[in-house]
Design a protein around this motif. Structure first.
Motif, PDB file in Angstrom:
ATOM      1  N   LEU A 186      -2.657  18.502  20.551  1.00  0.00           N
ATOM      2  CA  LEU A 186      -3.742  19.047  19.741  1.00  0.00           C
ATOM      3  C   LEU A 186      -3.591  20.548  19.528  1.00  0.00           C
ATOM      4  CD1 LEU A 186      -6.736  17.144  21.392  1.00  0.00           C
ATOM      5  CD2 LEU A 186      -5.618  16.598  19.225  1.00  0.00           C
ATOM      6  N   CYS A 187      -2.813  21.211  20.383  1.00  0.00           N
ATOM      7  CA  CYS A 187      -2.615  22.655  20.256  1.00  0.00           C
ATOM      8  C   CYS A 187      -1.878  23.022  18.965  1.00  0.00           C
ATOM      9  CB  CYS A 187      -1.851  23.194  21.455  1.00  0.00           C
ATOM     10  SG  CYS A 187      -2.734  23.054  23.033  1.00  0.00           S
ATOM     11  N   PHE A 188      -1.138  22.089  18.402  1.00  0.00           N
ATOM     12  CA  PHE A 188      -0.460  22.353  17.123  1.00  0.00           C
ATOM     13  C   PHE A 188      -1.461  22.479  15.985  1.00  0.00           C
ATOM     14  CE2 PHE A 188       3.236  20.352  19.291  1.00  0.00           C
ATOM     15  CZ  PHE A 188       4.176  21.342  19.046  1.00  0.00           C
ATOM     16  N   LEU A 189      -2.621  21.841  16.126  1.00  0.00           N
ATOM     17  CA  LEU A 189      -3.598  21.792  15.037  1.00  0.00           C
ATOM     18  C   LEU A 189      -4.710  22.822  15.167  1.00  0.00           C
ATOM     19  CD1 LEU A 189      -4.132  17.942  14.563  1.00  0.00           C
ATOM     20  CD2 LEU A 189      -2.721  19.473  13.202  1.00  0.00           C
ATOM     21  N   TYR A 190      -5.110  23.122  16.390  1.00  0.00           N
ATOM     22  CA  TYR A 190      -6.285  23.969  16.595  1.00  0.00           C
ATOM     23  C   TYR A 190      -5.911  25.182  17.429  1.00  0.00           C
ATOM     24  CZ  TYR A 190      -8.406  19.621  15.083  1.00  0.00           C
ATOM     25  OH  TYR A 190      -8.719  18.492  14.367  1.00  0.00           O
ATOM     26  N   GLN A 217      -3.976   5.789   5.228  1.00  0.00           N
ATOM     27  CA  GLN A 217      -2.760   5.819   4.413  1.00  0.00           C
ATOM     28  C   GLN A 217      -2.027   7.145   4.576  1.00  0.00           C
ATOM     29  OE1 GLN A 217      -5.055   3.822   0.840  1.00  0.00           O
ATOM     30  NE2 GLN A 217      -2.863   3.800   0.359  1.00  0.00           N
ATOM     31  N   GLY A 218      -2.243   7.768   5.732  1.00  0.00           N
ATOM     32  CA  GLY A 218      -1.592   9.030   6.018  1.00  0.00           C
ATOM     33  C   GLY A 218      -2.530  10.201   5.804  1.00  0.00           C
ATOM     34  N   CYS A 219      -2.145  11.341   6.364  1.00  0.00           N
ATOM     35  CA  CYS A 219      -2.978  12.541   6.216  1.00  0.00           C
ATOM     36  C   CYS A 219      -2.068  13.738   5.993  1.00  0.00           C
ATOM     37  CB  CYS A 219      -3.838  12.760   7.458  1.00  0.00           C
ATOM     38  SG  CYS A 219      -4.998  14.132   7.292  1.00  0.00           S
ATOM     39  N   PRO A 220      -2.276  14.487   4.905  1.00  0.00           N
ATOM     40  CA  PRO A 220      -1.460  15.677   4.652  1.00  0.00           C
ATOM     41  C   PRO A 220      -1.554  16.658   5.822  1.00  0.00           C
ATOM     42  CG  PRO A 220      -2.807  15.139   2.737  1.00  0.00           C
ATOM     43  CD  PRO A 220      -3.281  14.257   3.849  1.00  0.00           C
ATOM     44  N   THR A 221      -0.436  17.267   6.163  1.00  0.00           N
ATOM     45  CA  THR A 221      -0.409  18.202   7.287  1.00  0.00           C
ATOM     46  C   THR A 221      -1.428  19.315   7.114  1.00  0.00           C
ATOM     47  OG1 THR A 221       1.954  17.748   7.563  1.00  0.00           O
ATOM     48  CG2 THR A 221       1.085  19.694   8.661  1.00  0.00           C
ATOM     49  N   ASP A 255      -8.773  19.654   9.806  1.00  0.00           N
ATOM     50  CA  ASP A 255     -10.146  19.517   9.305  1.00  0.00           C
ATOM     51  C   ASP A 255     -10.552  18.054   9.194  1.00  0.00           C
ATOM     52  OD1 ASP A 255     -10.467  22.258   9.115  1.00  0.00           O
ATOM     53  OD2 ASP A 255      -9.769  22.341   7.045  1.00  0.00           O
ATOM     54  N   MET A 256      -9.614  17.193   8.804  1.00  0.00           N
ATOM     55  CA  MET A 256      -9.929  15.772   8.641  1.00  0.00           C
ATOM     56  C   MET A 256     -10.254  15.134   9.996  1.00  0.00           C
ATOM     57  SD  MET A 256     -10.184  13.901   5.855  1.00  0.00           S
ATOM     58  CE  MET A 256      -9.030  14.569   4.656  1.00  0.00           C
ATOM     59  N   TRP A 257      -9.462  15.449  10.999  1.00  0.00           N
ATOM     60  CA  TRP A 257      -9.728  14.903  12.331  1.00  0.00           C
ATOM     61  C   TRP A 257     -11.073  15.400  12.863  1.00  0.00           C
ATOM     62  CZ3 TRP A 257      -4.783  14.773  15.902  1.00  0.00           C
ATOM     63  CH2 TRP A 257      -3.825  13.945  15.310  1.00  0.00           C
ATOM     64  N   ALA A 258     -11.380  16.678  12.605  1.00  0.00           N
ATOM     65  CA  ALA A 258     -12.646  17.241  13.083  1.00  0.00           C
ATOM     66  C   ALA A 258     -13.837  16.525  12.449  1.00  0.00           C
ATOM     67  CB  ALA A 258     -12.703  18.737  12.776  1.00  0.00           C
ATOM     68  N   ILE A 259     -13.727  16.186  11.162  1.00  0.00           N
ATOM     69  CA  ILE A 259     -14.815  15.470  10.485  1.00  0.00           C
ATOM     70  C   ILE A 259     -14.971  14.073  11.076  1.00  0.00           C
ATOM     71  CG2 ILE A 259     -15.522  14.423   8.300  1.00  0.00           C
ATOM     72  CD1 ILE A 259     -14.335  16.820   6.866  1.00  0.00           C
ATOM     73  N   TYR A 286       0.849  -1.190   0.000  1.00  0.00           N
ATOM     74  CA  TYR A 286       0.000   0.000   0.000  1.00  0.00           C
ATOM     75  C   TYR A 286       0.885   1.241   0.000  1.00  0.00           C
ATOM     76  CZ  TYR A 286      -4.393  -2.446   1.004  1.00  0.00           C
ATOM     77  OH  TYR A 286      -5.511  -3.247   0.940  1.00  0.00           O
ATOM     78  N   GLU A 287       0.481   2.238  -0.761  1.00  0.00           N
ATOM     79  CA  GLU A 287       1.211   3.493  -0.736  1.00  0.00           C
ATOM     80  C   GLU A 287       0.858   4.267   0.525  1.00  0.00           C
ATOM     81  OE1 GLU A 287       2.041   4.992  -5.171  1.00  0.00           O
ATOM     82  OE2 GLU A 287      -0.096   4.837  -4.713  1.00  0.00           O
ATOM     83  N   GLN A 288       1.868   4.939   1.087  1.00  0.00           N
ATOM     84  CA  GLN A 288       1.670   5.710   2.307  1.00  0.00           C
ATOM     85  C   GLN A 288       2.219   7.120   2.118  1.00  0.00           C
ATOM     86  OE1 GLN A 288       0.455   5.601   5.406  1.00  0.00           O
ATOM     87  NE2 GLN A 288      -0.487   3.566   5.265  1.00  0.00           N
ATOM     88  N   LEU A 289       1.425   8.099   2.507  1.00  0.00           N
ATOM     89  CA  LEU A 289       1.866   9.485   2.412  1.00  0.00           C
ATOM     90  C   LEU A 289       3.074   9.704   3.317  1.00  0.00           C
ATOM     91  CD1 LEU A 289       1.074  12.267   1.179  1.00  0.00           C
ATOM     92  CD2 LEU A 289      -0.013  12.758   3.366  1.00  0.00           C
ATOM     93  N   GLY A 290       4.092  10.388   2.781  1.00  0.00           N
ATOM     94  CA  GLY A 290       5.290  10.642   3.554  1.00  0.00           C
ATOM     95  C   GLY A 290       6.367   9.598   3.347  1.00  0.00           C
TER      96      GLY A 290
END
Length: 509
Positions: free
Chosen positions: A386-390, A260-264, A269-273, A218-222
């Motif tokens: 989480l402070c890094f993201l929000y 498969q990873g999540c772009p920075t 937004d992805m985690w919030a969804i 499987y391809e993985q981001l990063g």
């Protein structure tokens, strides 16, 4: 609600369980703000020209779909499916829903008594109340410095954490099933690891099946995007797909995507969804209400929060800049009665206090603190990453609260759940003992039994084992606990995904 044709091949028991699950979700949603909002929107739609009396049901469904309410409802249902515990036997007593094993229930009750005793002792020794209303001057002062609480230096020398991780670890080490000896009358086998309870944990083949997307095919981001030379690298395609997932606002699709990873740039937004966190106006208003409660009332646990932040995040090179955010979020969290809902599926029960002079009279009992969670040493570190993201306090707060009621509470409660701290530690020890037996034995001999399960869920227990495998050569050279700890002191340069891939799919058989 009708059961569709997909149930035809299922057993009657499965059908009944599904019916019960549907009923539970419907009941929970009926008590939520979403239900009243959806009801109001449905009434409003009756005045729309596209909604006709002769086809009311279908037209209403179509209107709700086009206006986005169908997706909101789907995400709410998906959230409940992820939170609600599995159905037990219909004749099982209610406490079995919280924890099925009696000896673990007893251990959790005894642990709660110990924590409450520590809190009450501190209260008595210092002659301070559990809660009191702040004076008008104190309220004005706190409101004025709300965004600069990190500059305040209160005298916390007499306050101590109600417990530290090592205290909790000691309880886990001494946990035993009184009805089980494992067929080992000598007790020699049980002494190999620190965790000695017979709970089922996954072996490597099961982990490989569970984390299929981490496989080398499987391809993985990063990882893969850095290995490919192409005018259209994997990263570009994956980010494009991520943006489409975000536009759909689908919790289930977002959860599948990040495997498969999540772009920075998309992570917040992805985690919030995935967590079904929207941060709408009512969320901001609710956060302000919690803030007002902090301003008005002084709780003993406020000092424990201040002390914990000062001892942990404030001294961390990465997190010290978030000190003000941590105070704001944790103080509001301690007042949030909505957190109490997670005790319906937790092995724990919220601590209670009594109005002065009414001891042991249940009519005068109140949950203390209001959220039912007594902060301990290291609790602030649940929030810090989480402070890094929000950067908006109300959204940061809601994301943390959802993370806590879904995951974090399992890391400081005694339970048999597969994501509970007991199972995580056991999974970690089992992986090391099975696949790195020489390292396991060496660490045991120098008094450094390899438990690294705190602040993690099941995938992080596997990651902990992967880190030990990666540092195995250095650990084998360690001759003391201090030397072993030094080898693991700085993990900031390690790349997580390659470590997991190598441990699960490449090096071990």
């Amino acid at each position: 609600m009708e059961l569709g044709p997909e149930l035809e091949g299922e057993s009657e028991l499965e059908k009944r369980q599904l019916s019960v699950t549907i009923a539970r979700i419907v009941q929970r949603l009926r008590g939520s703000p979403l239900h009243s909002e959806l009801e109001q929107e449905a009434r409003t739609s009756l005045h729309k020209s596209e909604v006709r009396i002769e086809s009311l049901k279908e037209d209403l469904k179509e209107f709700l779909r086009k206006s986005g309410w169908e997706k909101k409802l789907q995400n709410a249902v998906y959230r409940e499916l992820n939170v609600l515990p599995e159905l037990g036997h219909p004749s099982a007593p209610p406490e079995h829903t919280k924890e099925g094993l009696m000896y673990i229930r007893r251990a959790q009750v005894n642990w709660e008594k110990r924590v409450l005793k520590s809190l009450n002792s501190m209260c008595t020794e210092m002659s301070i109340p559990l809660a009191k209303k702040r004076s008008a001057d104190e309220q004005r002062e706190l409101l004025h410095k709300w965004n600069e609480m990190g500059t305040d230096e209160p005298d916390l020398s007499h306050f101590r954490p109600v417990y530290a991780p090592k205290d909790f670890l000691e309880v886990l080490i001494n946990l035993r099933n009184p009805n089980y000896n494992g067929g080992d009358p000598t007790g020699l086998h049980s002494s190999w690891g620190l965790i000695n309870v017979p709970l089922p944990v996954k072996d490597l083949p099961e982990l490989r099946e569970l984390y299929t997307e981490l496989g080398l095919n499987y391809e993985q981001l990063g990882i893969d995007d850095s290995l490919r030379i192409s005018p259209e690298p994997f990263e570009i395609e994956y980010i494009r797909l991520g943006q489409k997932v975000l536009s759909e606002q689908d919790s289930a699709a977002a959860q599948q995507y990040i495997r498969q990873g999540c772009p920075t740039t998309l992570r917040a937004d992805m985690w919030a969804i995935i967590l079904n966190v929207n941060n709408e106006l009512e969320d901001s208003l609710y956060y302000e209400q919690l803030k007002a409660n902090v301003i008005q009332h002084d709780l003993l646990v406020d000092n424990l929060i201040y002390k914990d932040v000062k001892l942990t995040a404030s001294n961390d090179d990465y997190y010290f800049v978030f000190e003000d955010y941590l105070y704001q979020v944790l103080l509001c969290f301690s007042r949030d009665a909505l957190v109490l809902d997670h005790f319906n599926y937790s092995s724990a029960s919220p601590p209670k206090s009594y109005i002065k002079g009414k001891l042991a009279l249940e009519d005068y009992a109140v949950v203390y603190p209001p959220n039912g969670v007594v902060p301990f040493h290291g609790f602030a570190m649940y929030v810090a990453p989480l402070c890094f993201l929000y950067h908006e306090p109300s959204k940061l707060y809601k994301v943390f609260r959802e993370m806590y009621v879904r995951f974090f509470f399992r890391l400081h409660n005694i339970s048999s759940h597969s994501s509970g701290i007991v199972s995580l530690c056991l999974l970690f020890e089992t992986l090391i003992q099975t696949y790195l037996p020489q390292l396991f034995y060496h660490l045991r001999e120098i008094g450094a039994q390899p438990i690294l399960g705190y602040n993690s869920l099941e995938i992080l227990a596997v990651l902990a084992a992967a880190v030990f495998a990666y540092r195995a050569e250095n650990l084998m050279e360690a001759t003391s606990l201090a030397a072993a700890e030094a080898v693991l002191a700085d993990l900031s340069t390690l790349q997580v995904m390659p470590l997991l891939q190598l441990f699960l799919f490449a090096t071990l058989n």
